[in-house]
Design a protein around this motif. Structure first.
Motif, PDB file in Angstrom:
ATOM      1  N   VAL A  37       0.676  -1.337  -0.069  1.00  0.00           N
ATOM      2  CA  VAL A  37       0.048   0.046  -0.273  1.00  0.00           C
ATOM      3  C   VAL A  37       0.782   1.287  -0.119  1.00  0.00           C
ATOM      4  O   VAL A  37       0.527   2.140  -0.700  1.00  0.00           O
ATOM      5  CB  VAL A  37      -0.957  -0.078   1.101  1.00  0.00           C
ATOM      6  CG1 VAL A  37      -1.745   1.215   1.386  1.00  0.00           C
ATOM      7  CG2 VAL A  37      -1.922  -1.359   1.043  1.00  0.00           C
ATOM      8  N   GLN A  41       1.132   4.062  -2.823  1.00  0.00           N
ATOM      9  CA  GLN A  41       0.936   5.377  -2.657  1.00  0.00           C
ATOM     10  C   GLN A  41       1.834   6.338  -2.977  1.00  0.00           C
ATOM     11  O   GLN A  41       1.693   7.550  -3.669  1.00  0.00           O
ATOM     12  CB  GLN A  41       0.828   5.713  -1.135  1.00  0.00           C
ATOM     13  CG  GLN A  41      -0.635   5.318  -0.483  1.00  0.00           C
ATOM     14  CD  GLN A  41      -1.632   5.950  -0.773  1.00  0.00           C
ATOM     15  OE1 GLN A  41      -1.695   7.088  -1.454  1.00  0.00           O
ATOM     16  NE2 GLN A  41      -2.938   5.249  -0.789  1.00  0.00           N
ATOM     17  N   VAL A 129      -5.275   3.536  -7.986  1.00  0.00           N
ATOM     18  CA  VAL A 129      -6.381   3.835  -6.808  1.00  0.00           C
ATOM     19  C   VAL A 129      -7.039   2.561  -6.527  1.00  0.00           C
ATOM     20  O   VAL A 129      -7.139   2.177  -5.416  1.00  0.00           O
ATOM     21  CB  VAL A 129      -7.012   4.894  -7.224  1.00  0.00           C
ATOM     22  CG1 VAL A 129      -8.385   5.005  -5.971  1.00  0.00           C
ATOM     23  CG2 VAL A 129      -6.179   6.416  -7.184  1.00  0.00           C
ATOM     24  N   GLU A 130      -7.505   1.886  -7.514  1.00  0.00           N
ATOM     25  CA  GLU A 130      -8.432   0.782  -7.395  1.00  0.00           C
ATOM     26  C   GLU A 130      -7.521  -0.418  -6.780  1.00  0.00           C
ATOM     27  O   GLU A 130      -7.877  -1.360  -5.824  1.00  0.00           O
ATOM     28  CB  GLU A 130      -8.773   0.168  -8.780  1.00  0.00           C
ATOM     29  CG  GLU A 130      -9.942  -0.888  -8.754  1.00  0.00           C
ATOM     30  CD  GLU A 130     -10.645  -0.995  -9.975  1.00  0.00           C
ATOM     31  OE1 GLU A 130     -10.660  -2.506 -10.315  1.00  0.00           O
ATOM     32  OE2 GLU A 130     -10.918  -0.106 -10.814  1.00  0.00           O
ATOM     33  N   SER A 133      -6.709   0.403  -3.064  1.00  0.00           N
ATOM     34  CA  SER A 133      -7.822   0.169  -2.145  1.00  0.00           C
ATOM     35  C   SER A 133      -8.327  -1.460  -1.692  1.00  0.00           C
ATOM     36  O   SER A 133      -8.303  -1.587  -0.772  1.00  0.00           O
ATOM     37  CB  SER A 133      -9.039   0.845  -2.882  1.00  0.00           C
ATOM     38  OG  SER A 133     -10.350   0.720  -2.308  1.00  0.00           O
ATOM     39  N   LYS A 134      -8.047  -1.931  -2.727  1.00  0.00           N
ATOM     40  CA  LYS A 134      -7.744  -3.516  -2.526  1.00  0.00           C
ATOM     41  C   LYS A 134      -6.901  -3.971  -1.489  1.00  0.00           C
ATOM     42  O   LYS A 134      -7.049  -4.629  -0.714  1.00  0.00           O
ATOM     43  CB  LYS A 134      -7.825  -4.505  -3.896  1.00  0.00           C
ATOM     44  CG  LYS A 134      -9.219  -4.452  -4.698  1.00  0.00           C
ATOM     45  CD  LYS A 134      -9.166  -4.886  -6.022  1.00  0.00           C
ATOM     46  CE  LYS A 134     -10.274  -4.736  -6.962  1.00  0.00           C
ATOM     47  NZ  LYS A 134     -10.110  -5.618  -8.284  1.00  0.00           N
ATOM     48  N   LYS A 136      -5.646  -2.140   0.636  1.00  0.00           N
ATOM     49  CA  LYS A 136      -5.820  -1.558   1.991  1.00  0.00           C
ATOM     50  C   LYS A 136      -6.683  -2.216   2.558  1.00  0.00           C
ATOM     51  O   LYS A 136      -6.930  -2.745   3.825  1.00  0.00           O
ATOM     52  CB  LYS A 136      -6.284  -0.204   1.846  1.00  0.00           C
ATOM     53  CG  LYS A 136      -6.695   0.677   2.834  1.00  0.00           C
ATOM     54  CD  LYS A 136      -5.543   1.027   3.727  1.00  0.00           C
ATOM     55  CE  LYS A 136      -5.719   1.966   4.886  1.00  0.00           C
ATOM     56  NZ  LYS A 136      -5.474   1.429   6.043  1.00  0.00           N
ATOM     57  N   SER A 137      -7.856  -2.842   1.933  1.00  0.00           N
ATOM     58  CA  SER A 137      -8.923  -3.916   2.516  1.00  0.00           C
ATOM     59  C   SER A 137      -8.271  -4.905   2.981  1.00  0.00           C
ATOM     60  O   SER A 137      -8.687  -5.439   4.091  1.00  0.00           O
ATOM     61  CB  SER A 137     -10.017  -3.960   1.528  1.00  0.00           C
ATOM     62  OG  SER A 137     -10.610  -2.926   1.109  1.00  0.00           O
ATOM     63  N   ASP A 140      -6.322  -3.973   6.232  1.00  0.00           N
ATOM     64  CA  ASP A 140      -7.410  -4.048   7.372  1.00  0.00           C
ATOM     65  C   ASP A 140      -7.950  -5.016   7.852  1.00  0.00           C
ATOM     66  O   ASP A 140      -8.145  -5.517   9.097  1.00  0.00           O
ATOM     67  CB  ASP A 140      -8.550  -3.022   6.825  1.00  0.00           C
ATOM     68  CG  ASP A 140      -7.828  -1.435   6.450  1.00  0.00           C
ATOM     69  OD1 ASP A 140      -6.655  -1.136   6.911  1.00  0.00           O
ATOM     70  OD2 ASP A 140      -8.566  -0.775   5.965  1.00  0.00           O
TER      71      ASP A 140
END
Length: 157
Positions: A37, A41, A129-130, A133-134, A136-137, A140
């Motif tokens: 991630v 970024q 970005v997509e 986002s995946k 990061k999910s 998390d």
């Protein structure tokens, strides 16, 4: 990547797989996805910077096309070094195509080049970005599962 085995059916399928992992494996998955991630970024920031520079170049081309031939101006050699010059032909420009190579183009071709590059960068930005986002999910979810497993182990100790 976190793992090349398993169902590979996205975050949902990966959650069940992560439930079966040990605490050490979860820590490794979390660290790896956090690292990915962060790298994504950094790439997004680099794309933003490049897009901004191309937009500035496109704007400079528009301004240059409005100036009359023979007008005196400052020509940038570096970001902080300018030399005096005279506008000879506003319809011909040099375009930096990378790694120190420049190509002479018409003003219209130069503007089109900038627009193509801007559109390409924006498309790449959206794709990154997509992906970020995946990732990061996943990070998390791994963190939440790790937290829950550590909570379960804590009273038992």
């Amino acid at each position: 990547m976190a793992s090349s085995r398993g169902s590979g059916s996205g975050v949902g399928g990966l959650g069940a797989e992560m439930e079966r992992m040990s605490v050490e494996q979860l820590k490794a998955v979390k660290e790896q996805t956090d690292l990915e991630v962060n790298l994504l970024q950094d790439s997004l920031n680099n794309i933003r910077t490049a897009t901004s520079r191309l937009e500035i170049a496109s704007s400079a081309l528009r301004d240059l096309s409005l100036r009359p031939q023979g007008q005196k101006m400052l020509v940038p050699l570096t970001a902080s070094l300018y030399v005096p010059g005279t506008l000879d032909d506003a319809d011909r420009v040099l375009v930096d195509v990378g790694t120190g190579y420049f190509v002479e183009k018409t003003m219209t071709e130069g503007k089109e080049y900038c627009e193509r590059k801007i559109n390409l960068l924006k498309s790449n930005f959206d794709q990154l970005v997509e992906v970020a986002s995946k990732k990061k999910s996943i990070a998390d979810e791994a963190g939440a599962i790790l937290h829950s497993k550590l909570k379960q182990l804590s009273p038992a100790s």
